[in-house]
Design an enzyme around this catalytic site. Structure first.
Site, PDB file in Angstrom:
ATOM      1  N   GLY A 112       0.759  -1.225  -0.093  1.00 20.45           N
ATOM      2  CA  GLY A 112      -0.092  -0.180   0.126  1.00 20.45           C
ATOM      3  C   GLY A 112       0.853   1.177   0.000  1.00 20.45           C
ATOM      4  O   GLY A 112       2.106   1.085   0.450  1.00 20.45           O
ATOM      5  N   GLN A 165       2.782   9.987   1.289  1.00 16.90           N
ATOM      6  CA  GLN A 165       4.227   9.127   1.323  1.00 16.90           C
ATOM      7  C   GLN A 165       4.984   9.757   0.222  1.00 16.90           C
ATOM      8  O   GLN A 165       6.339   9.453   0.318  1.00 16.90           O
ATOM      9  CB  GLN A 165       3.850   7.705   1.306  1.00 16.90           C
ATOM     10  N   CYS A 225       6.231  -0.331   7.198  1.00 19.81           N
ATOM     11  CA  CYS A 225       5.525   1.029   6.284  1.00 19.81           C
ATOM     12  C   CYS A 225       6.828   1.283   5.575  1.00 19.81           C
ATOM     13  O   CYS A 225       8.115   1.204   6.094  1.00 19.81           O
ATOM     14  CB  CYS A 225       5.188   2.066   7.334  1.00 19.81           C
ATOM     15  N   LEU A 226       6.575   1.811   4.109  1.00 21.32           N
ATOM     16  CA  LEU A 226       7.454   2.050   3.369  1.00 21.32           C
ATOM     17  C   LEU A 226       8.195   3.316   4.028  1.00 21.32           C
ATOM     18  O   LEU A 226       9.365   3.798   3.406  1.00 21.32           O
ATOM     19  CB  LEU A 226       6.960   2.327   2.118  1.00 21.32           C
ATOM     20  N   HIS A 278      -4.259   0.917   7.736  1.00 25.01           N
ATOM     21  CA  HIS A 278      -2.870   1.666   7.673  1.00 25.01           C
ATOM     22  C   HIS A 278      -2.936   2.747   6.741  1.00 25.01           C
ATOM     23  O   HIS A 278      -2.320   3.869   7.154  1.00 25.01           O
ATOM     24  CB  HIS A 278      -1.959   0.725   7.227  1.00 25.01           C
ATOM     25  N   GLU A 279      -3.365   2.637   5.429  1.00 22.20           N
ATOM     26  CA  GLU A 279      -3.118   3.631   4.573  1.00 22.20           C
ATOM     27  C   GLU A 279      -4.288   4.833   4.796  1.00 22.20           C
ATOM     28  O   GLU A 279      -3.798   5.869   4.686  1.00 22.20           O
ATOM     29  CB  GLU A 279      -3.520   3.040   3.105  1.00 22.20           C
ATOM     30  N   HIS A 329      -2.527   7.203   7.250  1.00 18.05           N
ATOM     31  CA  HIS A 329      -1.650   8.155   6.546  1.00 18.05           C
ATOM     32  C   HIS A 329      -2.336   9.494   5.938  1.00 18.05           C
ATOM     33  O   HIS A 329      -1.882  10.447   6.085  1.00 18.05           O
ATOM     34  CB  HIS A 329      -0.995   7.249   5.225  1.00 18.05           C
TER      35      HIS A 329
END
Length: 159
Positions: free
Chosen positions: A46, A51, A89-90, A131-132, A135
């Site tokens: 994701g 991000q 997480c990226l 999670h997304e 963000h």
């Protein structure tokens, strides 16, 4: 299209609330394509627009590598159950933490054609949706992590 730089923890853009998308423009289309390319290049499941430094309510998710979901202005409207597991997480490279999330989630959003859609998911997809969406409101999973983050070893891919 293009691989964008992924912002990392400590970057102020990751703490800001994103703005709703009101129309599909060429720039928004390009952003979505770039987000998908960037997510796949980074081996993520994701990616949210902040991000890559863009404060718009857009996320892309693909937990299988073959079924990408584009969610514009997503809202979680239903959730149930509970799952606890490792989450990464990226934007927090090389780390993961134990996080408890709902085991089932239903989100409503617009797709890339600005048409209303519903996305229901369990387990990893439910975790990714939560999670997304976090963000988009300026929150990272590290705020929810139970205990310290741990280092993650990534296997090197053979050429």
């Amino acid at each position: 299209m293009a691989i964008r730089n992924i912002r990392e923890i400590g970057d102020e853009v990751l703490t800001k609330k994103c703005k709703e998308v009101t129309e599909m423009t060429p720039r928004v289309k390009e952003l979505i394509e770039d987000m998908l390319d960037t997510m796949y290049e980074a081996n993520g499941v994701g990616l949210a627009a902040p991000q890559v430094g863009v404060l718009k309510r857009i996320v892309v998710i693909d937990v299988t590598g073959e079924d990408p979901h584009v969610l514009i202005n997503p809202r979680i409207v239903e959730s149930s159950g509970e799952q606890t597991g490792a989450e990464g997480c990226l934007s927090v490279p090389g780390k993961n933490g134990i996080v408890t999330r709902p085991n089932y989630v239903k989100a409503v959003a617009l797709n890339q054609n600005m048409k209303p859609i519903e996305l229901e998911g369990t387990e990893l997809l439910a975790r990714a949706i939560c999670h997304e969406v976090d963000h988009l409101d300026g929150h990272l999973y590290v705020e929810k992590a139970e205990g310290p983050l741990t280092d993650v070893e990534y296997e090197e891919e053979e050429a």
